[in-house]
Design an enzyme around this catalytic site. Sequence first.
Site, PDB file in Angstrom:
ATOM      1  N   TYR A 108       0.886  -1.234   0.087  1.00 20.59           N
ATOM      2  CA  TYR A 108       0.253  -0.183  -0.184  1.00 20.59           C
ATOM      3  C   TYR A 108       0.791   1.299   0.105  1.00 20.59           C
ATOM      4  CZ  TYR A 108      -4.140   2.922   1.375  1.00 20.59           C
ATOM      5  OH  TYR A 108      -5.022   3.932   1.506  1.00 20.59           O
ATOM      6  N   LYS A 120       0.974   3.969  -2.991  1.00 20.84           N
ATOM      7  CA  LYS A 120       0.801   5.108  -2.841  1.00 20.84           C
ATOM      8  C   LYS A 120       1.765   6.055  -3.165  1.00 20.84           C
ATOM      9  CE  LYS A 120      -3.743   4.245  -1.743  1.00 20.84           C
ATOM     10  NZ  LYS A 120      -4.730   4.944  -2.825  1.00 20.84           N
TER      11      LYS A 120
HETATM   12  P1  NAD Z   1     -13.797   1.248   0.226  1.00 14.20           P
HETATM   13  O1  NAD Z   1     -13.457  -0.367   0.517  1.00 14.20           O
HETATM   14  O2  NAD Z   1     -15.175   1.787   0.959  1.00 14.20           O
HETATM   15  O3  NAD Z   1     -13.953   1.570  -1.419  1.00 14.20           O
HETATM   16  C1  NAD Z   1     -13.347   1.122  -2.267  1.00 14.20           C
HETATM   17  C2  NAD Z   1     -13.848   1.045  -3.703  1.00 14.20           C
HETATM   18  O4  NAD Z   1     -12.973   0.491  -4.585  1.00 14.20           O
HETATM   19  C3  NAD Z   1     -15.341   0.376  -3.634  1.00 14.20           C
HETATM   20  O5  NAD Z   1     -16.209   1.146  -4.613  1.00 14.20           O
HETATM   21  C4  NAD Z   1     -14.845  -1.087  -4.341  1.00 14.20           C
HETATM   22  O6  NAD Z   1     -15.824  -1.457  -4.962  1.00 14.20           O
HETATM   23  C5  NAD Z   1     -13.669  -0.429  -5.293  1.00 14.20           C
HETATM   24  N1  NAD Z   1     -12.963  -1.501  -5.781  1.00 14.20           N
HETATM   25  C6  NAD Z   1     -12.296  -2.430  -5.059  1.00 14.20           C
HETATM   26  N2  NAD Z   1     -11.697  -3.325  -5.806  1.00 14.20           N
HETATM   27  C7  NAD Z   1     -11.921  -2.973  -7.302  1.00 14.20           C
HETATM   28  C8  NAD Z   1     -11.476  -3.378  -8.363  1.00 14.20           C
HETATM   29  N3  NAD Z   1     -10.757  -4.385  -8.682  1.00 14.20           N
HETATM   30  N4  NAD Z   1     -11.855  -2.810  -9.556  1.00 14.20           N
HETATM   31  C9  NAD Z   1     -12.718  -1.742  -9.441  1.00 14.20           C
HETATM   32  N5  NAD Z   1     -13.377  -1.097  -8.125  1.00 14.20           N
HETATM   33  C10 NAD Z   1     -12.841  -1.690  -7.159  1.00 14.20           C
HETATM   34  O7  NAD Z   1     -12.412   2.168   0.508  1.00 14.20           O
HETATM   35  P2  NAD Z   1     -12.235   3.721   0.872  1.00 14.20           P
HETATM   36  O8  NAD Z   1     -11.862   3.981   2.321  1.00 14.20           O
HETATM   37  O9  NAD Z   1     -13.372   4.565   0.371  1.00 14.20           O
HETATM   38  O10 NAD Z   1     -10.789   4.091  -0.099  1.00 14.20           O
HETATM   39  C11 NAD Z   1     -11.163   4.656  -1.303  1.00 14.20           C
HETATM   40  C12 NAD Z   1      -9.553   4.967  -1.630  1.00 14.20           C
HETATM   41  O11 NAD Z   1      -9.113   6.114  -0.551  1.00 14.20           O
HETATM   42  C13 NAD Z   1      -8.502   4.146  -1.783  1.00 14.20           C
HETATM   43  O12 NAD Z   1      -7.390   4.396  -2.811  1.00 14.20           O
HETATM   44  C14 NAD Z   1      -7.875   4.297  -0.688  1.00 14.20           C
HETATM   45  O13 NAD Z   1      -6.538   3.519  -0.344  1.00 14.20           O
HETATM   46  C15 NAD Z   1      -7.906   5.572   0.000  1.00 14.20           C
HETATM   47  N6  NAD Z   1      -7.843   6.228   1.179  1.00 14.20           N
HETATM   48  C16 NAD Z   1      -8.630   5.780   2.256  1.00 14.20           C
HETATM   49  C17 NAD Z   1      -8.363   5.793   3.557  1.00 14.20           C
HETATM   50  C18 NAD Z   1      -9.393   5.675   4.417  1.00 14.20           C
HETATM   51  O14 NAD Z   1      -8.991   5.786   5.675  1.00 14.20           O
HETATM   52  N7  NAD Z   1     -10.473   5.031   4.293  1.00 14.20           N
HETATM   53  C19 NAD Z   1      -7.233   7.034   3.950  1.00 14.20           C
HETATM   54  C20 NAD Z   1      -6.387   7.101   2.943  1.00 14.20           C
HETATM   55  C21 NAD Z   1      -6.565   6.761   1.495  1.00 14.20           C
END
Ligand code: NAD
Length: 259
Positions: free
Chosen positions: A154, A158
């Site tokens: 990860y 990133k």
């Molecule tokens: P989440 O699990 O709620 O959502 C992830 C989304 O990606 C979902 O819509 C899922 O269906 C989709 N997805 C997963 N695998 C896939 C694939 N193979 N093809 C197409 N779509 C796919 O996660 P989130 O927390 O909303 O994360 C969204 C982004 O934000 C990610 O890139 C994550 O790394 C980043 N992020 C999240 C956080 C956090 O604290 N939640 C912090 C920093 C960064």
Amino acid sequence: MSDAPVALVTGSTSGIGLAVAEALAAAGYRVLLNGLGSAEQIEAARARARAHGMEVDFREADLMQPAEVEALVRYCEQRFGRIDVLVNNAGIQHTARVESFPVEQWDRVIALNLSACFHAIRAALPGMQARGSGRIINIASVHGLVASEEKSAYVAAKHGLVGLTKVTALENAESGITCNAICPGWVLTPLVQKQIDARAERECCDKAAAERQLLREKEPTLRFTRPEDIGAAAVFLCSPAGDNVTGTTLAMDGGWTAR
Ligand code: NAD
């Protein structure tokens, strides 16, 4: 409105992606949603984005497959005529120490969190370049700026995405296209809920206590960033005020990287 601008948001059936899609729809964008999930989850996401009165469509694509990324971009261009905003948001997590990190999990995280963003940008840029305008927003992470243990794939993906953001910004600096990365700290979404649940089980504590521990370790504000805050940041980057903001990272991390 058939001449309204168009946003493609990957991974927008849940969490941050759905909040960004909703914020862009509320700001007057037609939106193409994408992601995985049950028929009910997809329909619920579609209904939430449609509530803002804009045209919303959904296209399934497994973004770990480069051909499906390209097909998603082409579908959006054909369906709506163009892509004004590309938000690379879909992402997954896997935690393990480097020496025991499963190779197939490394490949999955890099494929989705980094390579899919490259493939989407690569496919969407020619249309943006031809029109002389565009916004690319990569949802990176605080882990694009600093590291934590047990998150090698990860953190590598990133950090790579932040680098890709800078190169894309530089190559398109004079073409009316901006490319930036938003770097959230903890946001309470299904991705983070899994980590809280795992911690609660490991430490034999309740989920509320696991949440407090998670925040205390990293975020001086002791608060989660809300998904809708990320949506508002995306809307800002797409606004005229964002015209000269490019190649940068916006940390929304409650002070995590200030330490
Ligand atoms: P989440 O699990 O709620 O959502 C992830 C989304 O990606 C979902 O819509 C899922 O269906 C989709 N997805 C997963 N695998 C896939 C694939 N193979 N093809 C197409 N779509 C796919 O996660 P989130 O927390 O909303 O994360 C969204 C982004 O934000 C990610 O890139 C994550 O790394 C980043 N992020 C999240 C956080 C956090 O604290 N939640 C912090 C920093 C960064």
